[in-house]
Design a protein around this motif. Structure first.
Motif, PDB file in Angstrom:
ATOM      1  N   ILE A  17      58.091  44.050  51.159  1.00  0.00           N
ATOM      2  CA  ILE A  17      58.428  43.864  52.597  1.00  0.00           C
ATOM      3  C   ILE A  17      58.454  42.612  52.853  1.00  0.00           C
ATOM      4  CG2 ILE A  17      57.774  44.565  54.790  1.00  0.00           C
ATOM      5  CD1 ILE A  17      56.082  47.192  53.302  1.00  0.00           C
ATOM      6  N   TYR A  18      57.673  41.763  52.745  1.00  0.00           N
ATOM      7  CA  TYR A  18      57.448  40.451  53.037  1.00  0.00           C
ATOM      8  C   TYR A  18      57.110  39.511  51.696  1.00  0.00           C
ATOM      9  CZ  TYR A  18      57.842  42.132  57.943  1.00  0.00           C
ATOM     10  OH  TYR A  18      58.205  42.922  58.936  1.00  0.00           O
ATOM     11  N   ASP A  19      57.159  38.349  51.866  1.00  0.00           N
ATOM     12  CA  ASP A  19      56.629  37.333  50.769  1.00  0.00           C
ATOM     13  C   ASP A  19      55.318  38.007  50.103  1.00  0.00           C
ATOM     14  OD1 ASP A  19      58.777  35.933  51.329  1.00  0.00           O
ATOM     15  OD2 ASP A  19      57.999  34.299  52.384  1.00  0.00           O
ATOM     16  N   TYR A  20      54.288  38.277  50.703  1.00  0.00           N
ATOM     17  CA  TYR A  20      53.262  38.689  49.990  1.00  0.00           C
ATOM     18  C   TYR A  20      52.679  40.107  50.075  1.00  0.00           C
ATOM     19  CZ  TYR A  20      52.839  33.447  50.435  1.00  0.00           C
ATOM     20  OH  TYR A  20      52.946  32.203  50.321  1.00  0.00           O
ATOM     21  N   LEU A  21      53.492  40.810  50.897  1.00  0.00           N
ATOM     22  CA  LEU A  21      53.023  42.162  51.197  1.00  0.00           C
ATOM     23  C   LEU A  21      54.133  43.098  50.379  1.00  0.00           C
ATOM     24  CD1 LEU A  21      51.265  43.960  52.901  1.00  0.00           C
ATOM     25  CD2 LEU A  21      53.106  43.986  54.691  1.00  0.00           C
ATOM     26  N   MET A  22      53.098  44.074  49.643  1.00  0.00           N
ATOM     27  CA  MET A  22      54.247  45.135  48.848  1.00  0.00           C
ATOM     28  C   MET A  22      53.563  46.370  49.180  1.00  0.00           C
ATOM     29  SD  MET A  22      54.167  45.517  44.888  1.00  0.00           S
ATOM     30  CE  MET A  22      52.441  46.526  44.732  1.00  0.00           C
ATOM     31  N   SER A  23      54.330  47.554  49.258  1.00  0.00           N
ATOM     32  CA  SER A  23      53.822  48.601  49.426  1.00  0.00           C
ATOM     33  C   SER A  23      54.238  49.412  48.303  1.00  0.00           C
ATOM     34  CB  SER A  23      54.782  49.293  50.725  1.00  0.00           C
ATOM     35  OG  SER A  23      54.373  50.883  50.999  1.00  0.00           O
ATOM     36  N   LYS A  24      53.410  50.419  47.882  1.00  0.00           N
ATOM     37  CA  LYS A  24      53.365  51.409  46.817  1.00  0.00           C
ATOM     38  C   LYS A  24      52.676  52.664  47.123  1.00  0.00           C
ATOM     39  CE  LYS A  24      52.513  51.820  41.988  1.00  0.00           C
ATOM     40  NZ  LYS A  24      51.880  51.154  40.633  1.00  0.00           N
ATOM     41  N   GLY A  25      53.363  53.814  47.228  1.00  0.00           N
ATOM     42  CA  GLY A  25      52.896  55.169  47.624  1.00  0.00           C
ATOM     43  C   GLY A  25      52.255  54.980  49.077  1.00  0.00           C
TER      44      GLY A  25
ATOM     45  N   ILE B 158      50.160  40.593  47.283  1.00  0.00           N
ATOM     46  CA  ILE B 158      50.547  39.941  45.904  1.00  0.00           C
ATOM     47  C   ILE B 158      50.774  38.644  46.222  1.00  0.00           C
ATOM     48  CG2 ILE B 158      52.005  40.020  43.891  1.00  0.00           C
ATOM     49  CD1 ILE B 158      52.102  43.069  44.341  1.00  0.00           C
ATOM     50  N   ARG B 159      50.107  37.612  45.370  1.00  0.00           N
ATOM     51  CA  ARG B 159      50.529  36.194  45.314  1.00  0.00           C
ATOM     52  C   ARG B 159      50.594  35.692  43.926  1.00  0.00           C
ATOM     53  NH1 ARG B 159      49.103  31.844  49.700  1.00  0.00           N
ATOM     54  NH2 ARG B 159      50.571  30.077  48.787  1.00  0.00           N
ATOM     55  N   LEU B 160      51.872  35.065  43.572  1.00  0.00           N
ATOM     56  CA  LEU B 160      51.729  34.353  42.322  1.00  0.00           C
ATOM     57  C   LEU B 160      50.869  32.874  42.483  1.00  0.00           C
ATOM     58  CD1 LEU B 160      55.234  34.760  41.210  1.00  0.00           C
ATOM     59  CD2 LEU B 160      53.339  35.848  40.181  1.00  0.00           C
ATOM     60  N   LEU B 161      50.129  32.393  41.458  1.00  0.00           N
ATOM     61  CA  LEU B 161      49.258  31.240  41.497  1.00  0.00           C
ATOM     62  C   LEU B 161      50.338  30.083  41.270  1.00  0.00           C
ATOM     63  CD1 LEU B 161      46.336  32.287  39.359  1.00  0.00           C
ATOM     64  CD2 LEU B 161      46.318  31.982  41.633  1.00  0.00           C
ATOM     65  N   PRO B 162      49.900  29.180  41.996  1.00  0.00           N
ATOM     66  CA  PRO B 162      50.767  27.851  41.959  1.00  0.00           C
ATOM     67  C   PRO B 162      50.362  27.108  40.418  1.00  0.00           C
ATOM     68  CG  PRO B 162      49.559  27.817  43.845  1.00  0.00           C
ATOM     69  CD  PRO B 162      49.153  29.013  43.326  1.00  0.00           C
ATOM     70  N   ASN B 163      51.440  26.703  39.899  1.00  0.00           N
ATOM     71  CA  ASN B 163      50.918  26.089  38.483  1.00  0.00           C
ATOM     72  C   ASN B 163      49.843  25.432  38.279  1.00  0.00           C
ATOM     73  OD1 ASN B 163      53.293  27.255  37.480  1.00  0.00           O
ATOM     74  ND2 ASN B 163      54.852  25.565  37.903  1.00  0.00           N
ATOM     75  N   ASP B 164      49.494  24.532  39.353  1.00  0.00           N
ATOM     76  CA  ASP B 164      48.461  23.339  39.169  1.00  0.00           C
ATOM     77  C   ASP B 164      47.071  24.143  39.484  1.00  0.00           C
ATOM     78  OD1 ASP B 164      49.058  24.096  41.892  1.00  0.00           O
ATOM     79  OD2 ASP B 164      48.306  21.782  42.534  1.00  0.00           O
TER      80      ASP B 164
END
Length: 81
Positions: free
Chosen positions: A5-13, A19-25
């Motif tokens: 839905i948005y950058d960090y928000l996901m809907s399932k069922g 959900i956020r991916l970790l920065p490389n550093d």
């Protein structure tokens, strides 16, 4: 079906997830490459608010991690009072 839905928000069922991916550093401080958390709400507005708060807290925490990892020349010289 999974809906992002948005950058960090996901809907399932009908349940929302942050959900956020970790920065490389900062990845070396974690076991996994992403963070998945459930704000425990089915209300989209409340989930979005919770996700923004979580993202803000993570950004602040990661900034502290980055600052503590900075090498400071002659850091042993200041007098500790």
């Amino acid at each position: 079906m999974v809906d992002k839905i948005y950058d960090y928000l996901m809907s399932k069922g009908g349940i929302f997830y942050f959900i956020r991916l970790l920065p490389n550093d900062v990845q070396r401080h974690y076991d996994r490459p992403r963070i998945v958390m459930c704000p425990k709400t089915t209300n989209k507005k409340m989930a979005l608010r919770a996700c923004h708060a979580l993202a803000s807290k993570l950004d602040s925490f990661w900034l502290q991690m980055r600052i503590s990892d900075i090498y400071i020349p002659a850091s042993h010289l200041p007098v500790k009072g």
